[in-house]
Structure formats: C-alpha cells, structure tokens
Scaffold this active site. Structure first.
Site, PDB file in Angstrom:
ATOM      1  N   GLU A 177       0.889  -1.172   0.000  1.00 23.12           N
ATOM      2  CA  GLU A 177       0.000   0.000   0.000  1.00 23.12           C
ATOM      3  C   GLU A 177       0.913   1.203   0.000  1.00 23.12           C
ATOM      4  OE1 GLU A 177      -3.251  -0.201  -0.149  1.00 23.12           O
ATOM      5  OE2 GLU A 177      -3.401  -2.356   0.110  1.00 23.12           O
ATOM      6  N   CYS A 184      -2.680   8.801   3.006  1.00 29.21           N
ATOM      7  CA  CYS A 184      -2.450   8.220   1.675  1.00 29.21           C
ATOM      8  C   CYS A 184      -3.659   8.471   0.773  1.00 29.21           C
ATOM      9  CB  CYS A 184      -2.187   6.732   1.793  1.00 29.21           C
ATOM     10  SG  CYS A 184      -3.445   5.883   2.749  1.00 29.21           S
TER      11      CYS A 184
END
Ligand code: NAP
Length: 518
Positions: free
Chosen positions: A256, A293
């Site tokens: 990720e 993010c």
C-alpha cells in the site's frame, strides 16, 4: 526519557544502543527513543511459527473473531490515553487522532462481526462449486485455508494505530501470527497501542509480537508461507520487493503505497454535490495535516468553473488554524517530522515550477500556541496549473502535506479520466455530479486507474463520509503507483493471509470437505 521496547518470543526487550529519537512535532522536544538492537529475529520467527501459529489455527473463524472483539475493546477503553500520545507524538488535533484511533477499534470491531458470521470452521468455501465432467461425479470448489507462516506488518508513520489494527484484523482472523513493525517516527503511540493489547492478555501467546525500531535480518528470513504486508512510500516498497530471498521464495507481498488521488467536479452538478465537493476537498487536504495516503492531491474542474472553484476553496482553507493542537483554537497540527517538513517544502517548490501557488506559501510558518521558530507547521497550500497535461510534477510527486493542485479539463468524462490516469494509479478518485451517464462514462475511463471510486451527488450527500475514509467493508488499495495492493474489503483483505486450494473430486466428497450442506 521513555525507551520504547519490543515484545519478542514471549518477553520484553529493551535495547541498550542504536537509538533514534522521537520528538513532539509542535515543540521539537525529545519525547522518546527507539531501537531494536539485540533482537534475535530468528527466534522471533520461530516463536510465531511454533507457538502463535498453531494456537491461532486451532481456533475457528468465529473464535478468532472473538479475539478481534477483545482487541477492539482494549483500544476503545484506552482511547483517551492513545489520543493524548497521538497529539504529543504525531501532532494531531483530537478529531485527527480519533480518525486513527477510532478507525482502529472500529475496523477490528467490524471484522469481529464479519468473522463471527464465517462460523465455526477453520477453512472457507469460496463462491459456488462447479461441475467439471459429464456429471457431478467430478466437481470443483475453491477453498481458503490458513497459511502456515507469519504475517510481517510494516506500517507507515501517519496511521500508527489504524495501520496496526487493519492488518491485525485480517491476519489474525485468517489464523496467521503477526509481527508488527511500526514506523519509527510515530512509534510511541503505536507501541502503546500494541502494548495495551499484549498486556490485556486477550491474544494467545505468539500471535502478536512487536518490533520497535529496525527489522534487522527479519526480512531475509521470510519464506514461502509468510506474508509481508507493507504500507509506506513507493520508494521503500521497491527496495523491499527486490530482496533476493523474497523473490526466490515467492513470499507473498502486499504493498500500500503513495497515491496522487484526484477529486473531479463534473460539469452537471446540483448545489448539494457542489457543496459536498468543496467540503470534501478542503477536509481531505487538511485532515491529519494532509498526511493521509487517501488525501486529495489533484482537483479537476471544468476550465470554465476553475476560477470560482479556486476562490471557494481558498476561502475554506483560510479558516484553518495551524498550530499546536494543545491550543483549543487550532484546527490543524504540524507535520509529523522535520524530514516531512523538508519534503513538503521541496515538493511544493517542484510543483511551483509548473503551477502557480494561489493560496498559502508552501513554506513553514510559526504555529498558533507554539514557541516562535519551533515546530513543523505548514499551512494549507493550493496551487493551480493552466494546462493539466503539461504539469508533469503534479502527476508524479506526492507532497505529503496539506497541498493540492487545481487542474482544468474540458468537461468531458474522457478528458477527466485521462488526466486522472496520468497519476499512474490511485487509491481513490472522487467525482461530484448528478448525471448518471456522465458518471458511467467516467467510470469506464478511470476504473482501471483507481482502487475506489467515490461518487458524491445530491442523493449521497447527506451520508457520504468523505473520500479519505478506508472502510473495512470496501477494498483499500489501488493499481500501479498505489502499490497494487488489496486490503480490507471484507474477505478480500483476509484472503491475503489464506491459501486458495482448488478442491476436485466427487461432489459429495468435495461438498463435505468444503463444509457445504452442513
Ligand atoms: P516509508 O519511509 O516508506 O516507511 C514506511 C515503513 O517502512 C516504516 O515503518 C519504515 O521504518 C519502514 N522501512 C523503511 N525502510 C525499510 C527497510 N529497508 N526495511 C524494513 N522496513 C523499512 O514511509 P512513511 O514515510 O512512513 O509513510 C509515508 C508514505 O506512506 C506516504 O508515501 C504515503 O502515501 C504512504 N502511505 C500509504 C498508505 C496506503 O494505505 N496506501 C497508508 C499510509 C501511508 P522506519 O520508520 O523505522 O524507517
């Protein structure tokens, strides 16, 4: 001075050398130190494989779900302490800290309910069976069984508690023991969260170990049954993926990473969709000081609406009060570290070669309630590019702070999708509009470039929580630059830690093995 410890092979380990300091980003005061020097990573893995793994695999999904429920309870009961540590170690306001801490307990609680429904079995049938020959005499069915290795979770600095919890929820439910390695910069709050869970004794011994500091030779010791679940920058991900032993053993790796998420205003939109667009973008730029993010980095607006969008967004950003979250008037804290501040300043300087700064300065400023000259404060900065396609750095550089760039497009879904795709793959794209055909065309164009599409409209406006929330029910992860990972999303995230087996045989045998028809 607090020295953070590791919990390894059933004991607490405190290093005596090799320390890295942790500071309060509002005051630059040193608050703790961290090192994993002296940890025997061979023993750590052995303990997980020989003690934690068998203990977890002896339990059914429903029983493991009970462990998650208890883990969630421990975090919830200690919420206030964790929020205070989050403020001191990561510079979060209370709502920003709660996004991490409540997100952690909420994700664990959701997976506890999900796991309970999987029932009293230790492997799962996946989907429907299928006839493989003339009759049901030869039948196929996929089943998912626990992997017999260890889940190593390496987390980013920006979600110290949620980062641990979202990986733990899936790994432990799947029956895999876990070694968690928090990012050093915010390890104070991560270490405390994991320590609370360990000290509460809610998990079997060996199911959860904690490494505070570097990973030593841990990754060189991983093998084919293990999983490396990494969250962090694309650069670090590349160095981890290239490790020879991981390539040779085909260790499963989930990444990720960075993402240049986009928010797109469609040309046809109701007032409610427009208001949601402004509210979401302002929040997704500034929540956790833009260190998410899933934060919005690129804002696509039809060219003829660009000036109005700029004015409206700048008006909202002007209301943000940047400073020490200990001061009640502050609505946005500092960046987490001196390095993050330097990166954000350098990043805006690079973006400013191709775009104009239209709000903010892209530089450090003194913070409300903080000593002059101290703290990593970086007020919101909005840029605008005249030509979206010519603004290469905007599609390449993730500035990990409260920074985003307005980009014009021609109003067509094809143009918007093509510009979003220049980012090389995003975790989330949000679109605001009320014309279903436009949105469908946009999905057809942008779908392969994004892990999630959030649609803000008049119909969804009253309940839409903002595009930045990674909900346990929906997949979190995106293609390309975003790492290509798949976390959460119910069974999607759990399957990372399970092995799929294609069972074949007579239907009655296969159904019995798969636990069907019980
Ligand atoms: P980072 O510098 O890549 O570090 C991430 C983690 O990797 C830290 O725990 C770090 O440990 C560890 N690490 C670094 N080098 C390593 C090595 N050689 N071996 C083993 N571990 C190593 O990223 P960050 O600055 O913490 O996080 C910010 C980035 O994460 C941003 O780019 C953001 O977009 C991304 N992020 C992505 C997601 C997502 O879900 N997609 C979520 C959050 C953040 P140390 O701290 O000890 O160096």
């Amino acid at each position: 001075m607090t020295t953070l410890r590791s919990y390894v092979h059933g004991a607490w380990h405190e290093a005596d050398a090799g320390f890295r300091p942790l500071v309060d980003p509002s005051t630059e005061r040193e608050i703790a130190r961290v090192s994993s020097r002296g940890v025997d990573f061979g023993r750590v893995l052995e303990h997980a494989r020989e003690v934690g793994g068998p203990a977890l695999r002896a339990l059914s999904f429903a029983e493991r779900a009970g462990l998650l429920k208890e883990t969630s309870r421990v975090l919830r009961e200690n919420r206030d302490e964790l929020l205070e540590l989050s403020r001191v170690n990561t510079g979060t306001t209370t709502p920003d800290g709660a996004f991490d801490v409540d997100g952690a307990s909420g994700t664990l609680a959701w997976y506890a309910g999900f796991g309970r429904r999987l029932g009293d079995r230790s492997w799962l049938a996946e989907g429907d069976g299928v006839q493989l020959a003339r009759t049901e005499g030869f039948w196929g069915q996929h089943v998912l069984v626990s992997r017999r290795g260890v889940a190593v979770a390496i987390n980013a600095f920006n979600f110290p508690v949620w980062g641990f919890a979202e990986k733990a929820a899936c790994a432990l439910l799947a029956g895999m023991p876990m070694i968690v390695k928090p990012a050093t910069a915010t390890a104070l709050v991560a270490e405390r969260a994991v320590t609370l869970v360990l000290e509460a004794g809610v998990l079997p011994e060996g199911a959860l170990q904690l490494v505070s500091g570097g990973t030593g030779d841990l990754l060189d010791r991983l093998g084919p049954q293990d999983v490396l679940a990494f969250t962090g920058s694309a650069d670090t991900a590349r160095t981890l993926r290239d490790r020879e032993n991981l390539l040779a053993a085909c260790t499963r790796i989930n990444v990720e990473a960075d993402s240049l998420n986009a928010a797109v205003l469609a040309p046809e939109h109701s007032d409610a969709a427009h208001e949601l667009f402004l509210r979401d973008v302002a929040r997704e730029m500034t929540q956790k000081s833009g260190q998410k993010c899933t934060a919005v980095r690129r804002i696509l607006v039809p060219a003829k609406l660009l000036a109005a969008a700029q004015e409206a967004l700048a008006g909202r950003l002007a209301k943000v009060v940047t400073g020490d979250p200990a001061d009640d008037s502050v609505t946005m804290g500092p960046l987490a570290t001196a390095q993050q501040l330097r990166d954000a300043e350098d990043g805006v300087a690079e973006l400013a070669e191709e775009a104009e700064i239209v709000h903010g300065t892209g530089r450090r400023a003194d913070g409300t309630g903080a000593p002059e000259g101290k703290g990593y404060f970086f007020p919101p900065t909005l840029l605008r590019a005249g030509d979206a396609r010519a603004a290469g750095a905007v599609h390449r550089r993730e500035v990990f702070g409260p920074v985003a760039t307005l980009l014009p497009y021609d109003g067509s879904p094809a143009d918007a999708a093509a510009i979003v795709a220049l980012g090389g793959g995003t975790l989330v794209t949000s679109v605001y509009g009320d014309d279903p055909e436009w949105i469908a065309d946009f999905l057809a164009g942008v779908g392969s470039s994004t892990g999630r599409l959030y649609v803000g409209s008049e119909a969804s406006a009253s309940e839409a929580p903002g595009s930045g929330i990674a909900l346990p029910q929906s997949q979190h992860g995106g293609p390309g630059r975003a790492g290509g990972g798949e976390e959460l999303g119910g069974l999607v995230g759990v399957a990372l830690y399970l092995q799929r087996v294609a069972l074949q045989g007579h239907r009655a045998e296969v159904d019995r093995l798969a636990g069907k028809g019980e």
